[in-house]
Write a protein that holds these residues in place. Structure first.
Motif, PDB file in Angstrom:
ATOM      1  N   LEU A  81       0.830  -1.202   0.000  1.00 48.81           N
ATOM      2  CA  LEU A  81       0.000   0.000   0.000  1.00 48.81           C
ATOM      3  C   LEU A  81       0.866   1.254   0.000  1.00 48.81           C
ATOM      4  CD1 LEU A  81      -3.070   0.410   0.206  1.00 48.81           C
ATOM      5  CD2 LEU A  81      -2.777   0.684   2.635  1.00 48.81           C
ATOM      6  N   LEU A  82       1.996   1.194   0.625  1.00 49.71           N
ATOM      7  CA  LEU A  82       2.837   2.368   0.782  1.00 49.71           C
ATOM      8  C   LEU A  82       3.949   2.465  -0.259  1.00 49.71           C
ATOM      9  CD1 LEU A  82       3.158   2.215   4.660  1.00 49.71           C
ATOM     10  CD2 LEU A  82       1.527   3.508   3.307  1.00 49.71           C
ATOM     11  N   LEU A  83       3.918   1.628  -1.289  1.00 48.93           N
ATOM     12  CA  LEU A  83       4.998   1.631  -2.268  1.00 48.93           C
ATOM     13  C   LEU A  83       4.475   1.849  -3.685  1.00 48.93           C
ATOM     14  CD1 LEU A  83       7.125  -1.347  -0.958  1.00 48.93           C
ATOM     15  CD2 LEU A  83       7.622   1.068  -0.737  1.00 48.93           C
ATOM     16  N   ASN A  84       3.575   2.785  -3.884  1.00 51.39           N
ATOM     17  CA  ASN A  84       3.014   2.981  -5.211  1.00 51.39           C
ATOM     18  C   ASN A  84       3.255   4.403  -5.728  1.00 51.39           C
ATOM     19  OD1 ASN A  84       1.266   4.326  -3.563  1.00 51.39           O
ATOM     20  ND2 ASN A  84      -0.548   3.199  -4.146  1.00 51.39           N
ATOM     21  N   ALA A  85       4.454   4.910  -5.583  1.00 49.83           N
ATOM     22  CA  ALA A  85       4.777   6.265  -6.028  1.00 49.83           C
ATOM     23  C   ALA A  85       4.637   6.401  -7.538  1.00 49.83           C
ATOM     24  CB  ALA A  85       6.191   6.648  -5.585  1.00 49.83           C
ATOM     25  N   PHE A  86       4.960   5.357  -8.285  1.00 52.21           N
ATOM     26  CA  PHE A  86       4.823   5.410  -9.742  1.00 52.21           C
ATOM     27  C   PHE A  86       3.371   5.618 -10.134  1.00 52.21           C
ATOM     28  CE2 PHE A  86       4.132   3.140 -13.783  1.00 52.21           C
ATOM     29  CZ  PHE A  86       4.904   3.954 -14.604  1.00 52.21           C
ATOM     30  N   ASN A  87       2.450   4.908  -9.459  1.00 52.58           N
ATOM     31  CA  ASN A  87       1.028   5.087  -9.753  1.00 52.58           C
ATOM     32  C   ASN A  87       0.556   6.492  -9.403  1.00 52.58           C
ATOM     33  OD1 ASN A  87       0.940   2.459 -10.597  1.00 52.58           O
ATOM     34  ND2 ASN A  87      -0.066   1.677  -8.773  1.00 52.58           N
ATOM     35  N   VAL A  88       1.073   7.036  -8.309  1.00 50.51           N
ATOM     36  CA  VAL A  88       0.697   8.401  -7.926  1.00 50.51           C
ATOM     37  C   VAL A  88       1.143   9.389  -8.998  1.00 50.51           C
ATOM     38  CG1 VAL A  88       1.059  10.239  -6.222  1.00 50.51           C
ATOM     39  CG2 VAL A  88       0.690   7.899  -5.461  1.00 50.51           C
ATOM     40  N   ILE A  89       2.327   9.199  -9.541  1.00 57.32           N
ATOM     41  CA  ILE A  89       2.820  10.101 -10.592  1.00 57.32           C
ATOM     42  C   ILE A  89       1.967   9.963 -11.853  1.00 57.32           C
ATOM     43  CG2 ILE A  89       4.771  10.563 -12.117  1.00 57.32           C
ATOM     44  CD1 ILE A  89       6.578   9.850  -9.730  1.00 57.32           C
ATOM     45  N   LEU A  90       1.595   8.735 -12.208  1.00 59.02           N
ATOM     46  CA  LEU A  90       0.719   8.539 -13.369  1.00 59.02           C
ATOM     47  C   LEU A  90      -0.618   9.253 -13.184  1.00 59.02           C
ATOM     48  CD1 LEU A  90       1.105   4.754 -14.296  1.00 59.02           C
ATOM     49  CD2 LEU A  90       1.879   6.711 -15.611  1.00 59.02           C
ATOM     50  N   VAL A  91      -1.227   9.066 -12.026  1.00 55.27           N
ATOM     51  CA  VAL A  91      -2.533   9.662 -11.754  1.00 55.27           C
ATOM     52  C   VAL A  91      -2.422  11.182 -11.679  1.00 55.27           C
ATOM     53  CG1 VAL A  91      -4.350   9.812 -10.011  1.00 55.27           C
ATOM     54  CG2 VAL A  91      -3.457   7.597 -10.679  1.00 55.27           C
ATOM     55  N   LYS A  92      -1.376  11.679 -11.040  1.00 57.62           N
ATOM     56  CA  LYS A  92      -1.166  13.130 -10.941  1.00 57.62           C
ATOM     57  C   LYS A  92      -1.047  13.754 -12.322  1.00 57.62           C
ATOM     58  CE  LYS A  92       2.776  14.960 -10.669  1.00 57.62           C
ATOM     59  NZ  LYS A  92       3.725  16.001 -10.913  1.00 57.62           N
ATOM     60  N   ASN A  93      -0.262  13.157 -13.187  1.00 54.62           N
ATOM     61  CA  ASN A  93      -0.097  13.694 -14.537  1.00 54.62           C
ATOM     62  C   ASN A  93      -1.389  13.609 -15.333  1.00 54.62           C
ATOM     63  OD1 ASN A  93       2.538  14.471 -14.168  1.00 54.62           O
ATOM     64  ND2 ASN A  93       3.363  12.534 -14.890  1.00 54.62           N
ATOM     65  N   TYR A  94      -2.160  12.565 -15.129  1.00 55.91           N
ATOM     66  CA  TYR A  94      -3.457  12.472 -15.815  1.00 55.91           C
ATOM     67  C   TYR A  94      -4.381  13.593 -15.346  1.00 55.91           C
ATOM     68  CZ  TYR A  94      -7.754  10.608 -17.735  1.00 55.91           C
ATOM     69  OH  TYR A  94      -8.924  10.453 -18.439  1.00 55.91           O
ATOM     70  N   PHE A  95      -4.460  13.786 -14.039  1.00 55.72           N
ATOM     71  CA  PHE A  95      -5.316  14.848 -13.509  1.00 55.72           C
ATOM     72  C   PHE A  95      -4.876  16.218 -13.998  1.00 55.72           C
ATOM     73  CE2 PHE A  95      -6.465  12.330  -9.402  1.00 55.72           C
ATOM     74  CZ  PHE A  95      -7.303  11.525 -10.140  1.00 55.72           C
ATOM     75  N   LYS A  96      -3.570  16.429 -14.054  1.00 59.04           N
ATOM     76  CA  LYS A  96      -3.036  17.743 -14.383  1.00 59.04           C
ATOM     77  C   LYS A  96      -3.148  18.064 -15.869  1.00 59.04           C
ATOM     78  CE  LYS A  96       0.814  20.639 -13.095  1.00 59.04           C
ATOM     79  NZ  LYS A  96       1.974  20.712 -12.231  1.00 59.04           N
ATOM     80  N   PHE A  97      -2.896  17.088 -16.732  1.00 59.15           N
ATOM     81  CA  PHE A  97      -2.787  17.373 -18.157  1.00 59.15           C
ATOM     82  C   PHE A  97      -3.971  16.879 -18.997  1.00 59.15           C
ATOM     83  CE2 PHE A  97       1.704  17.083 -16.721  1.00 59.15           C
ATOM     84  CZ  PHE A  97       1.981  18.435 -16.833  1.00 59.15           C
ATOM     85  N   SER A  98      -4.819  16.016 -18.463  1.00 59.21           N
ATOM     86  CA  SER A  98      -5.924  15.486 -19.262  1.00 59.21           C
ATOM     87  C   SER A  98      -7.286  16.041 -18.859  1.00 59.21           C
ATOM     88  CB  SER A  98      -5.970  13.962 -19.154  1.00 59.21           C
ATOM     89  OG  SER A  98      -4.787  13.416 -19.674  1.00 59.21           O
ATOM     90  N   LEU A  99      -7.393  16.590 -17.677  1.00 61.06           N
ATOM     91  CA  LEU A  99      -8.672  17.162 -17.241  1.00 61.06           C
ATOM     92  C   LEU A  99      -8.580  18.682 -17.300  1.00 61.06           C
ATOM     93  CD1 LEU A  99      -9.431  14.907 -14.149  1.00 61.06           C
ATOM     94  CD2 LEU A  99     -10.201  14.615 -16.495  1.00 61.06           C
ATOM     95  N   PRO A 100      -9.554  19.332 -17.920  1.00 64.83           N
ATOM     96  CA  PRO A 100      -9.489  20.792 -18.026  1.00 64.83           C
ATOM     97  C   PRO A 100      -9.627  21.478 -16.660  1.00 64.83           C
ATOM     98  CG  PRO A 100     -11.379  19.908 -19.236  1.00 64.83           C
ATOM     99  CD  PRO A 100     -10.690  18.771 -18.608  1.00 64.83           C
ATOM    100  N   ALA A 101      -8.776  22.453 -16.417  1.00 66.25           N
ATOM    101  CA  ALA A 101      -8.793  23.184 -15.142  1.00 66.25           C
ATOM    102  C   ALA A 101     -10.074  23.988 -14.981  1.00 66.25           C
ATOM    103  CB  ALA A 101      -7.567  24.092 -15.051  1.00 66.25           C
ATOM    104  N   GLU A 102     -10.734  24.312 -16.079  1.00 64.79           N
ATOM    105  CA  GLU A 102     -11.973  25.079 -16.008  1.00 64.79           C
ATOM    106  C   GLU A 102     -13.082  24.315 -15.283  1.00 64.79           C
ATOM    107  OE1 GLU A 102     -10.287  24.547 -18.880  1.00 64.79           O
ATOM    108  OE2 GLU A 102      -9.431  26.548 -19.150  1.00 64.79           O
ATOM    109  N   LEU A 103     -13.055  22.985 -15.361  1.00 65.60           N
ATOM    110  CA  LEU A 103     -14.045  22.183 -14.624  1.00 65.60           C
ATOM    111  C   LEU A 103     -13.891  22.378 -13.126  1.00 65.60           C
ATOM    112  CD1 LEU A 103     -14.027  18.763 -16.502  1.00 65.60           C
ATOM    113  CD2 LEU A 103     -15.885  20.404 -16.384  1.00 65.60           C
ATOM    114  N   PHE A 104     -12.643  22.355 -12.664  1.00 64.29           N
ATOM    115  CA  PHE A 104     -12.400  22.540 -11.234  1.00 64.29           C
ATOM    116  C   PHE A 104     -12.808  23.941 -10.801  1.00 64.29           C
ATOM    117  CE2 PHE A 104      -8.610  19.715 -12.371  1.00 64.29           C
ATOM    118  CZ  PHE A 104      -9.362  18.571 -12.281  1.00 64.29           C
ATOM    119  N   GLU A 105     -12.439  24.918 -11.615  1.00 60.69           N
ATOM    120  CA  GLU A 105     -12.748  26.309 -11.293  1.00 60.69           C
ATOM    121  C   GLU A 105     -14.252  26.543 -11.230  1.00 60.69           C
ATOM    122  OE1 GLU A 105     -12.057  30.698 -13.269  1.00 60.69           O
ATOM    123  OE2 GLU A 105     -10.722  29.053 -13.842  1.00 60.69           O
ATOM    124  N   SER A 106     -14.993  26.012 -12.200  1.00 62.51           N
ATOM    125  CA  SER A 106     -16.443  26.217 -12.196  1.00 62.51           C
ATOM    126  C   SER A 106     -17.095  25.511 -11.015  1.00 62.51           C
ATOM    127  CB  SER A 106     -17.053  25.737 -13.508  1.00 62.51           C
ATOM    128  OG  SER A 106     -16.901  24.349 -13.655  1.00 62.51           O
TER     129      SER A 106
END
Length: 177
Positions: A81-106
């Motif tokens: 459970l505590l050794l999934n840094a690679f998955n966190v980086i994958l998910v972080k990059n997906y959230f940051k670059f694939s989801l429009p920031a305007e959705l969060f703002e609205s």
């Protein structure tokens, strides 16, 4: 005992994958936000711990003396459970670059809090990356035999992989002697 081992393996795989996906999604969402206090430091620590871990002996001592997971089902759950840094980086990059920031703002302008934005907007739009990381996590939990070897002395808690490893060791011993 083989059926019990299958049950333990299935339980650990399902629970471990669900909890790991929850932790990964929350941490990935947090790290993907612009203007996060100490965001660069947290990203550095995430990458640093992925590259340099503490080693087996300190990890074993922490898990057995501080967390007291020896000879419990948590011994099969917590270390992965505590050794999934690679998955966190994958998910972080997906959230940051694939989801429009305007959705969060609205959503924030409509009065949604961060957990509501995560639950209502981000997670439903992130099914592809969550399915991918969930599959990788489930496979790693299903195939894990090392944590059982390190932390379990009670054979009643063995997963199917630990039983197969014990059978393999016995067969090799009999073949050589």
């Amino acid at each position: 005992t083989l059926i019990k081992a299958y049950g333990i393996t299935l339980f650990v795989t399902v629970v471990g994958t669900a909890v790991s996906l929850l932790i990964t999604a929350m941490l990935g969402y947090m790290l993907s936000q612009e203007g996060l206090p100490f965001g660069k430091l947290l990203n550095f620590l995430l990458i640093f711990t992925m590259l340099f871990n503490g080693g087996l002996v300190p990890t074993y001592l922490v898990y057995t003396t501080m967390f007291h997971i020896k000879d419990t089902l948590f011994a099969l759950l917590i270390p992965n459970l505590l050794l999934n840094a690679f998955n966190v980086i994958l998910v972080k990059n997906y959230f940051k670059f694939s989801l429009p920031a305007e959705l969060f703002e609205s959503a924030r302008m409509d009065g949604a809090g961060e957990f509501q934005v995560l639950r209502v907007i981000v997670l439903p739009l992130s099914k592809p990356i969550l399915a991918t990381t969930g599959l990788m996590t489930a496979i790693s939990y299903w195939n894990d035999w090392q944590n059982g070897m390190y932390y379990l002395n009670d054979t009643k808690l063995y997963s199917i992989q630990n039983i197969l490893n014990a059978i393999n060791t016995s067969v090799q011993f009999l073949a050589t002697n």
